[in-house]
Design a protein around this motif. Sequence first.
Motif, PDB file in Angstrom:
ATOM      1  N   ALA A 253     126.601-133.987  28.090  1.00  0.00           N
ATOM      2  CA  ALA A 253     126.607-132.827  28.989  1.00  0.00           C
ATOM      3  C   ALA A 253     127.992-132.615  29.602  1.00  0.00           C
ATOM      4  O   ALA A 253     128.466-131.475  29.708  1.00  0.00           O
ATOM      5  CB  ALA A 253     125.574-133.021  30.087  1.00  0.00           C
ATOM      6  N   LEU A 254     128.651-133.694  29.995  1.00  0.00           N
ATOM      7  CA  LEU A 254     130.002-133.595  30.559  1.00  0.00           C
ATOM      8  C   LEU A 254     130.979-133.032  29.536  1.00  0.00           C
ATOM      9  O   LEU A 254     131.800-132.160  29.847  1.00  0.00           O
ATOM     10  CB  LEU A 254     130.482-134.969  31.033  1.00  0.00           C
ATOM     11  CG  LEU A 254     129.856-135.517  32.319  1.00  0.00           C
ATOM     12  CD1 LEU A 254     130.306-136.952  32.549  1.00  0.00           C
ATOM     13  CD2 LEU A 254     130.244-134.650  33.514  1.00  0.00           C
ATOM     14  N   ASN A 255     130.881-133.513  28.296  1.00  0.00           N
ATOM     15  CA  ASN A 255     131.802-133.056  27.257  1.00  0.00           C
ATOM     16  C   ASN A 255     131.537-131.619  26.832  1.00  0.00           C
ATOM     17  O   ASN A 255     132.473-130.853  26.592  1.00  0.00           O
ATOM     18  CB  ASN A 255     131.715-133.998  26.039  1.00  0.00           C
ATOM     19  CG  ASN A 255     132.467-135.284  26.249  1.00  0.00           C
ATOM     20  OD1 ASN A 255     133.648-135.387  25.924  1.00  0.00           O
ATOM     21  ND2 ASN A 255     131.799-136.281  26.812  1.00  0.00           N
ATOM     22  N   GLU A 265     139.328-120.711  30.139  1.00  0.00           N
ATOM     23  CA  GLU A 265     140.505-121.018  30.942  1.00  0.00           C
ATOM     24  C   GLU A 265     141.506-121.833  30.124  1.00  0.00           C
ATOM     25  O   GLU A 265     141.117-122.569  29.222  1.00  0.00           O
ATOM     26  CB  GLU A 265     140.127-121.825  32.198  1.00  0.00           C
ATOM     27  CG  GLU A 265     139.322-121.064  33.233  1.00  0.00           C
ATOM     28  CD  GLU A 265     140.137-120.023  33.985  1.00  0.00           C
ATOM     29  OE1 GLU A 265     141.381-120.158  34.036  1.00  0.00           O
ATOM     30  OE2 GLU A 265     139.536-119.079  34.525  1.00  0.00           O
ATOM     31  N   ASN A 266     142.787-121.707  30.476  1.00  0.00           N
ATOM     32  CA  ASN A 266     143.810-122.589  29.917  1.00  0.00           C
ATOM     33  C   ASN A 266     143.842-123.866  30.774  1.00  0.00           C
ATOM     34  O   ASN A 266     144.756-124.094  31.558  1.00  0.00           O
ATOM     35  CB  ASN A 266     145.185-121.905  29.931  1.00  0.00           C
ATOM     36  CG  ASN A 266     145.304-120.822  28.886  1.00  0.00           C
ATOM     37  OD1 ASN A 266     144.302-120.418  28.287  1.00  0.00           O
ATOM     38  ND2 ASN A 266     146.495-120.337  28.656  1.00  0.00           N
ATOM     39  N   VAL A 267     142.821-124.664  30.612  1.00  0.00           N
ATOM     40  CA  VAL A 267     142.584-125.807  31.496  1.00  0.00           C
ATOM     41  C   VAL A 267     143.754-126.782  31.501  1.00  0.00           C
ATOM     42  O   VAL A 267     144.185-127.262  32.558  1.00  0.00           O
ATOM     43  CB  VAL A 267     141.291-126.545  31.078  1.00  0.00           C
ATOM     44  CG1 VAL A 267     141.029-127.733  31.990  1.00  0.00           C
ATOM     45  CG2 VAL A 267     140.109-125.588  31.097  1.00  0.00           C
ATOM     46  N   LEU A 268     144.298-127.076  30.321  1.00  0.00           N
ATOM     47  CA  LEU A 268     145.345-128.092  30.205  1.00  0.00           C
ATOM     48  C   LEU A 268     146.719-127.581  30.613  1.00  0.00           C
ATOM     49  O   LEU A 268     147.692-128.325  30.552  1.00  0.00           O
ATOM     50  CB  LEU A 268     145.382-128.625  28.770  1.00  0.00           C
ATOM     51  CG  LEU A 268     144.087-129.295  28.307  1.00  0.00           C
ATOM     52  CD1 LEU A 268     144.192-129.751  26.868  1.00  0.00           C
ATOM     53  CD2 LEU A 268     143.722-130.463  29.206  1.00  0.00           C
ATOM     54  N   CYS A 277     139.844-133.187  33.156  1.00  0.00           N
ATOM     55  CA  CYS A 277     139.558-133.625  31.785  1.00  0.00           C
ATOM     56  C   CYS A 277     139.601-135.144  31.675  1.00  0.00           C
ATOM     57  O   CYS A 277     138.764-135.759  30.997  1.00  0.00           O
ATOM     58  CB  CYS A 277     140.568-133.009  30.814  1.00  0.00           C
ATOM     59  SG  CYS A 277     140.347-131.240  30.568  1.00  0.00           S
ATOM     60  N   VAL A 278     140.562-135.761  32.350  1.00  0.00           N
ATOM     61  CA  VAL A 278     140.654-137.224  32.360  1.00  0.00           C
ATOM     62  C   VAL A 278     139.411-137.825  33.019  1.00  0.00           C
ATOM     63  O   VAL A 278     138.852-138.821  32.531  1.00  0.00           O
ATOM     64  CB  VAL A 278     141.930-137.689  33.097  1.00  0.00           C
ATOM     65  CG1 VAL A 278     141.912-139.202  33.307  1.00  0.00           C
ATOM     66  CG2 VAL A 278     143.176-137.281  32.314  1.00  0.00           C
ATOM     67  N   LEU A 279     138.957-137.211  34.104  1.00  0.00           N
ATOM     68  CA  LEU A 279     137.740-137.683  34.770  1.00  0.00           C
ATOM     69  C   LEU A 279     136.529-137.596  33.845  1.00  0.00           C
ATOM     70  O   LEU A 279     135.686-138.503  33.814  1.00  0.00           O
ATOM     71  CB  LEU A 279     137.481-136.864  36.040  1.00  0.00           C
ATOM     72  CG  LEU A 279     138.342-137.187  37.257  1.00  0.00           C
ATOM     73  CD1 LEU A 279     138.040-136.214  38.390  1.00  0.00           C
ATOM     74  CD2 LEU A 279     138.107-138.622  37.726  1.00  0.00           C
TER      75      LEU A 279
END
Length: 311
Positions: A253-255, A265-268, A277-279
């Motif tokens: 679910a997290l992934n 979104e341009n998350v990175l 993302c690391v979390l």
Amino acid sequence: MYCFLLGVVLLLIASSYSILSETLYNENFSLAVGDINPVLLGDRPYVGFTYTIAFFICLFLASKTNNKLESALMVVLSLVLVSFLFLIAARTSLLSIVLAGILSIFYIKNIKLKLFVLLSIFVSGLSLILFNQNFKSRLTLGFKQKQLSFEKVIKLEPRYYIWGCVKDIVEDRSPSFFGYGFAATQEKLNLCYANSQEFNNNDQQSWFVDKKFNTHNQYLNFYLSTGVLVFLVFSITCFFCLSTNINVFFALALNVSVLLFFMVENVLSRQMGVELCVLVLLFSKAINVLNTEKESNRLTKYKIVKDRAVK
């Protein structure tokens, strides 16, 4: 995980206090439109995703613990978090939870619980569409509509024009093996906004030109900026993350949530996005480890009981 949840609770309390203050003392305040980031103490999509991570962590901890009080607290906190997401109309976060709810059907063995989850999704979705004015206003960017249609909603969504420009850029000349580069990609988008004939009016076009929107899609951003090679590596990495977590629901679910977040979104491109993302990666690994330990302990206890029964 508990330290993360503590931080989320403090953020939630601070944001709730700010919202309450603005509601009481500012007649023009609206959670649907305008700059509410100072009130939320962060950009709405990223703050919403933080609450989404916390929501899944709460449910995981509730399912893992044998302490009834702790389990009840985790369930209550998860309900508070999803209610707050409803309040601020964090669309991507709510969609992530709905999608995870649908996926959970394949992991839940209890028929009654399956039906309860499906009913909850249906009722929540219906309530969001019919009764959540913030959600409705966000669909139209705050512009009042006599008759709301799907076509109007699409054409009032900024990503309709952003991704239209991406399509025009690719059709004009596909990016090379190594892409245009991040700066050149943004320049091409800005030029498209300035020359596009697709906008509803000049004011809307000027808004896009002033805002200089990026691709609002991590996959498209990598494809245009870094080319086919990095795009393929990124896509394979995403698929690998899904495949390695597919047997444990909360890790999956997290992934799934972060991959959905990549689509809008341009998350990175943001520090907070990278941190989130690391979390997700860390929590996914932790959930897998804890789940393995729990299953191992269960099998050990079962073996001991079986051996005693044989004796």
